[in-house]
Design a protein around this motif. Structure first.
Motif, PDB file in Angstrom:
ATOM      1  N   ALA A  83      -6.031  64.695  -0.827  1.00  6.25           N
ATOM      2  CA  ALA A  83      -6.143  64.698   0.636  1.00  6.25           C
ATOM      3  C   ALA A  83      -6.105  63.299   1.235  1.00  6.25           C
ATOM      4  O   ALA A  83      -5.835  63.141   2.429  1.00  6.25           O
ATOM      5  CB  ALA A  83      -7.428  65.401   1.059  1.00  6.25           C
ATOM      6  N   THR A  84      -6.381  62.266   0.435  1.00 10.46           N
ATOM      7  CA  THR A  84      -6.416  60.909   0.979  1.00 10.46           C
ATOM      8  C   THR A  84      -5.200  60.069   0.596  1.00 10.46           C
ATOM      9  O   THR A  84      -5.045  58.955   1.097  1.00 10.46           O
ATOM     10  CB  THR A  84      -7.687  60.163   0.520  1.00 10.46           C
ATOM     11  N   GLY A 137      -6.292  52.128  -3.920  1.00 13.89           N
ATOM     12  CA  GLY A 137      -4.946  51.707  -3.562  1.00 13.89           C
ATOM     13  C   GLY A 137      -4.097  52.785  -2.920  1.00 13.89           C
ATOM     14  O   GLY A 137      -3.402  52.528  -1.932  1.00 13.89           O
ATOM     15  N   PRO A 138      -4.107  54.023  -3.444  1.00 14.20           N
ATOM     16  CA  PRO A 138      -3.217  55.053  -2.880  1.00 14.20           C
ATOM     17  C   PRO A 138      -3.579  55.501  -1.466  1.00 14.20           C
ATOM     18  O   PRO A 138      -2.850  56.308  -0.887  1.00 14.20           O
ATOM     19  CB  PRO A 138      -3.380  56.216  -3.872  1.00 14.20           C
ATOM     20  N   LEU A 139      -4.668  54.998  -0.895  1.00 16.73           N
ATOM     21  CA  LEU A 139      -4.995  55.360   0.486  1.00 16.73           C
ATOM     22  C   LEU A 139      -3.936  54.854   1.462  1.00 16.73           C
ATOM     23  O   LEU A 139      -3.785  55.392   2.559  1.00 16.73           O
ATOM     24  CB  LEU A 139      -6.354  54.771   0.887  1.00 16.73           C
ATOM     25  N   ALA A 142     -11.156  64.198  14.425  1.00 20.77           N
ATOM     26  CA  ALA A 142     -11.835  62.995  14.904  1.00 20.77           C
ATOM     27  C   ALA A 142     -11.282  61.715  14.293  1.00 20.77           C
ATOM     28  O   ALA A 142     -11.693  60.612  14.679  1.00 20.77           O
ATOM     29  CB  ALA A 142     -13.334  63.085  14.614  1.00 20.77           C
ATOM     30  N   LEU A 143     -10.344  61.831  13.352  1.00 18.62           N
ATOM     31  CA  LEU A 143      -9.855  60.642  12.652  1.00 18.62           C
ATOM     32  C   LEU A 143      -9.125  59.698  13.602  1.00 18.62           C
ATOM     33  O   LEU A 143      -9.340  58.473  13.553  1.00 18.62           O
ATOM     34  CB  LEU A 143      -8.939  61.048  11.499  1.00 18.62           C
ATOM     35  N   ASP A 144      -8.303  60.220  14.471  1.00 14.98           N
ATOM     36  CA  ASP A 144      -7.573  59.353  15.396  1.00 14.98           C
ATOM     37  C   ASP A 144      -8.528  58.583  16.299  1.00 14.98           C
ATOM     38  O   ASP A 144      -8.306  57.400  16.600  1.00 14.98           O
ATOM     39  CB  ASP A 144      -6.604  60.179  16.249  1.00 14.98           C
ATOM     40  N   ALA A 145      -9.608  59.227  16.735  1.00 11.41           N
ATOM     41  CA  ALA A 145     -10.594  58.551  17.583  1.00 11.41           C
ATOM     42  C   ALA A 145     -11.285  57.435  16.820  1.00 11.41           C
ATOM     43  O   ALA A 145     -11.551  56.360  17.367  1.00 11.41           O
ATOM     44  CB  ALA A 145     -11.615  59.557  18.101  1.00 11.41           C
ATOM     45  N   ALA A 146     -11.571  57.673  15.542  1.00  8.19           N
ATOM     46  CA  ALA A 146     -12.203  56.636  14.717  1.00  8.19           C
ATOM     47  C   ALA A 146     -11.283  55.435  14.556  1.00  8.19           C
ATOM     48  O   ALA A 146     -11.723  54.275  14.612  1.00  8.19           O
ATOM     49  CB  ALA A 146     -12.579  57.213  13.359  1.00  8.19           C
ATOM     50  N   LEU A 147      -9.992  55.692  14.370  1.00  4.69           N
ATOM     51  CA  LEU A 147      -9.034  54.600  14.205  1.00  4.69           C
ATOM     52  C   LEU A 147      -8.839  53.831  15.505  1.00  4.69           C
ATOM     53  O   LEU A 147      -8.722  52.599  15.502  1.00  4.69           O
ATOM     54  CB  LEU A 147      -7.691  55.157  13.727  1.00  4.69           C
ATOM     55  N   ALA A 148      -8.817  54.534  16.615  1.00  4.27           N
ATOM     56  CA  ALA A 148      -8.508  53.907  17.903  1.00  4.27           C
ATOM     57  C   ALA A 148      -9.541  52.886  18.328  1.00  4.27           C
ATOM     58  O   ALA A 148      -9.246  52.008  19.147  1.00  4.27           O
ATOM     59  CB  ALA A 148      -8.370  54.987  18.984  1.00  4.27           C
ATOM     60  N   ARG A 149     -10.751  52.966  17.766  1.00  5.98           N
ATOM     61  CA  ARG A 149     -11.794  52.022  18.174  1.00  5.98           C
ATOM     62  C   ARG A 149     -12.025  50.924  17.132  1.00  5.98           C
ATOM     63  O   ARG A 149     -13.025  50.216  17.198  1.00  5.98           O
ATOM     64  CB  ARG A 149     -13.098  52.775  18.441  1.00  5.98           C
ATOM     65  N   ALA A 150     -11.093  50.761  16.186  1.00  7.07           N
ATOM     66  CA  ALA A 150     -11.309  49.851  15.056  1.00  7.07           C
ATOM     67  C   ALA A 150     -10.591  48.534  15.243  1.00  7.07           C
ATOM     68  O   ALA A 150      -9.409  48.410  14.920  1.00  7.07           O
ATOM     69  CB  ALA A 150     -10.857  50.515  13.763  1.00  7.07           C
ATOM     70  N   ASP A 151     -11.268  47.510  15.746  1.00  9.80           N
ATOM     71  CA  ASP A 151     -10.695  46.165  15.666  1.00  9.80           C
ATOM     72  C   ASP A 151     -10.586  45.726  14.210  1.00  9.80           C
ATOM     73  O   ASP A 151      -9.668  44.999  13.832  1.00  9.80           O
ATOM     74  CB  ASP A 151     -11.568  45.166  16.431  1.00  9.80           C
ATOM     75  N   ILE A 152     -11.554  46.162  13.409  1.00 14.30           N
ATOM     76  CA  ILE A 152     -11.519  45.939  11.963  1.00 14.30           C
ATOM     77  C   ILE A 152     -11.741  47.292  11.298  1.00 14.30           C
ATOM     78  O   ILE A 152     -12.714  47.986  11.595  1.00 14.30           O
ATOM     79  CB  ILE A 152     -12.582  44.927  11.506  1.00 14.30           C
ATOM     80  N   LEU A 153     -10.837  47.673  10.409  1.00 14.09           N
ATOM     81  CA  LEU A 153     -10.917  48.953   9.708  1.00 14.09           C
ATOM     82  C   LEU A 153     -11.196  48.695   8.233  1.00 14.09           C
ATOM     83  O   LEU A 153     -10.512  47.905   7.585  1.00 14.09           O
ATOM     84  CB  LEU A 153      -9.601  49.714   9.852  1.00 14.09           C
ATOM     85  N   VAL A 154     -12.201  49.390   7.695  1.00 19.79           N
ATOM     86  CA  VAL A 154     -12.564  49.282   6.281  1.00 19.79           C
ATOM     87  C   VAL A 154     -12.358  50.638   5.630  1.00 19.79           C
ATOM     88  O   VAL A 154     -12.872  51.656   6.114  1.00 19.79           O
ATOM     89  CB  VAL A 154     -14.028  48.837   6.116  1.00 19.79           C
ATOM     90  N   LEU A 155     -11.611  50.662   4.525  1.00 17.64           N
ATOM     91  CA  LEU A 155     -11.313  51.903   3.828  1.00 17.64           C
ATOM     92  C   LEU A 155     -12.201  52.042   2.597  1.00 17.64           C
ATOM     93  O   LEU A 155     -12.117  51.230   1.668  1.00 17.64           O
ATOM     94  CB  LEU A 155      -9.843  51.945   3.396  1.00 17.64           C
ATOM     95  N   LEU A 156     -13.055  53.064   2.591  1.00 17.08           N
ATOM     96  CA  LEU A 156     -13.929  53.312   1.449  1.00 17.08           C
ATOM     97  C   LEU A 156     -13.939  54.793   1.094  1.00 17.08           C
ATOM     98  O   LEU A 156     -14.977  55.362   0.759  1.00 17.08           O
ATOM     99  CB  LEU A 156     -15.352  52.809   1.746  1.00 17.08           C
ATOM    100  N   LEU A 157     -12.760  55.399   1.165  1.00 19.97           N
ATOM    101  CA  LEU A 157     -12.608  56.799   0.799  1.00 19.97           C
ATOM    102  C   LEU A 157     -12.237  56.922  -0.679  1.00 19.97           C
ATOM    103  O   LEU A 157     -11.669  56.000  -1.264  1.00 19.97           O
ATOM    104  CB  LEU A 157     -11.502  57.439   1.641  1.00 19.97           C
ATOM    105  N   PRO A 158     -12.542  58.065  -1.295  1.00 18.67           N
ATOM    106  CA  PRO A 158     -12.108  58.283  -2.677  1.00 18.67           C
ATOM    107  C   PRO A 158     -10.615  58.575  -2.741  1.00 18.67           C
ATOM    108  O   PRO A 158      -9.980  58.869  -1.721  1.00 18.67           O
ATOM    109  CB  PRO A 158     -12.925  59.514  -3.100  1.00 18.67           C
ATOM    110  N   ASP A 159     -10.077  58.496  -3.930  1.00 23.10           N
ATOM    111  CA  ASP A 159      -8.672  58.826  -4.169  1.00 23.10           C
ATOM    112  C   ASP A 159      -8.577  60.297  -4.525  1.00 23.10           C
ATOM    113  O   ASP A 159      -8.946  60.716  -5.630  1.00 23.10           O
ATOM    114  CB  ASP A 159      -8.125  57.954  -5.304  1.00 23.10           C
ATOM    115  N   THR A 160      -8.121  61.096  -3.585  1.00 21.49           N
ATOM    116  CA  THR A 160      -7.939  62.530  -3.802  1.00 21.49           C
ATOM    117  C   THR A 160      -6.572  62.910  -3.238  1.00 21.49           C
ATOM    118  O   THR A 160      -5.961  62.131  -2.496  1.00 21.49           O
ATOM    119  CB  THR A 160      -9.025  63.353  -3.082  1.00 21.49           C
TER     120      THR A 160
END
Length: 310
Positions: free
Chosen positions: A201-202, A226-228, A181-199
């Motif tokens: 996988a990210t 930053g590493p995202l 579902a990640l591509d679908a989430a990105l495709a609808r983002a006029d503004i994208l906010v990144l709040l994922l942890p640094d792991t």
């Protein structure tokens, strides 16, 4: 009576000692709080990852480590830590600060405020922005911080999509989960906010392929880790106009090196890791409550899944 070691940099002790004592006193517990204790007598460590304590092996009586930071990536990989680790979840300080930062910069880009602040001479272009309902926002990461930001933006009328690795539900938020579902989430983002942890996988999650999934002219805001982001891929996307701007608060190396191309790029805003900060009074109450719960035999709050890394 629990013995509590405060393990952070020296300048933090005068800031935290009085508020920690006040918060611990309010629980009614007897306790011993100190900057230095015999290692074999320590029950809890109030911890900043940049402290001198890096080997937990000598702390043979240790029951838990209570992190002062929201980020735990520098602790979860420490193989000497065998006891529960609690991350800092502080709705009064950390969460509110992040909500204010994210909301402010989303509104800044939504309203096109930069061009009016610079205000070049004779640039009379009456081009009103769309209303918030016509500006989709996607937030990657629906933990405590991401969910609070999503709810604040939805309350302002933005259509908000939240993406997480595991299923989440929140009223008024379109919640997507899982890699598919990640591509679908990105495709609808006029503004994208990144709040994922640094792991693992990210790391470099937003490389060239995923940046290309964003709508043309999208804005990226990163107050997460930053590493995202693959820095070179982000600059390339900005240079060719695929993205219109990036507002960045966190970086792989901090302070951001003086020669880093982000500083001079006309489509990049650098803020010096100010999106959210642990506030000592409210953080002290979170720590005291967790110690109280542990001493009473109740489940501790905000425990980290060491395998997941958050």
């Amino acid at each position: 009576m629990p013995n509590i070691l405060f393990a952070a940099t020296d300048e933090r002790w005068p800031e935290y000692e009085p508020v920690l004592r006040a918060a611990l006193d309010a629980t009614g517990m007897d306790y011993r709080l100190a900057r230095d204790l015999p290692k074999a007598e320590v029950d809890y460590i109030v911890y900043a990852p940049n402290s001198d304590v890096q080997d937990f092996t000598p702390y043979t009586r240790l029951k838990a480590v209570l992190n002062l930071w929201a980020g735990v990536e520098q602790v979860t990989r420490n193989e000497t830590l065998k006891v529960p680790l609690a991350r800092m979840v502080d709705t009064e300080g950390l969460t509110q600060g992040m909500v204010e930062y994210v909301t402010g910069h989303v509104l800044r880009h939504h309203l096109g405020m930069d061009r009016h602040i610079v205000n070049p001479p004779h640039s009379w272009r009456p081009e009103p922005p769309p209303l918030s309902g016509d500006r989709p926002v996607t937030i990657l990461g629906l933990g405590t911080l991401g969910l609070a930001c999503a709810q604040a933006l939805a309350a302002l009328g933005f259509p908000v999509t939240g993406w997480s690795r595991s299923p989440k539900q929140a009223p008024g938020i379109t919640c997507l989960h899982g890699e598919a579902a990640l591509d679908a989430a990105l495709a609808r983002a006029d503004i994208l906010v990144l709040l994922l942890p640094d792991t693992p996988a990210t790391t470099d999650l937003m490389g060239a392929d995923r940046l290309a999934r964003l709508p043309l002219g999208a804005v990226l805001i990163n107050p997460g880790r930053g590493p995202l982001i693959d820095d070179a891929a982000l600059i390339a996307a900005l240079d060719k106009g695929a993205l219109s701007h990036a507002t960045l608060d966190v970086f792989r190396t901090e302070p951001l090196p003086r020669d880093h191309p982000f500083w001079a790029h006309p489509k990049v805003t650098v803020t010096p890791h100010i999106a959210s900060e642990t506030r000592a009074p409210s953080a002290a109450r979170v720590i005291a409550e967790n110690i109280r719960r542990a001493e009473a035999g109740a489940p501790m709050l905000h425990l980290v899944d060491r395998d997941a890394g958050y």
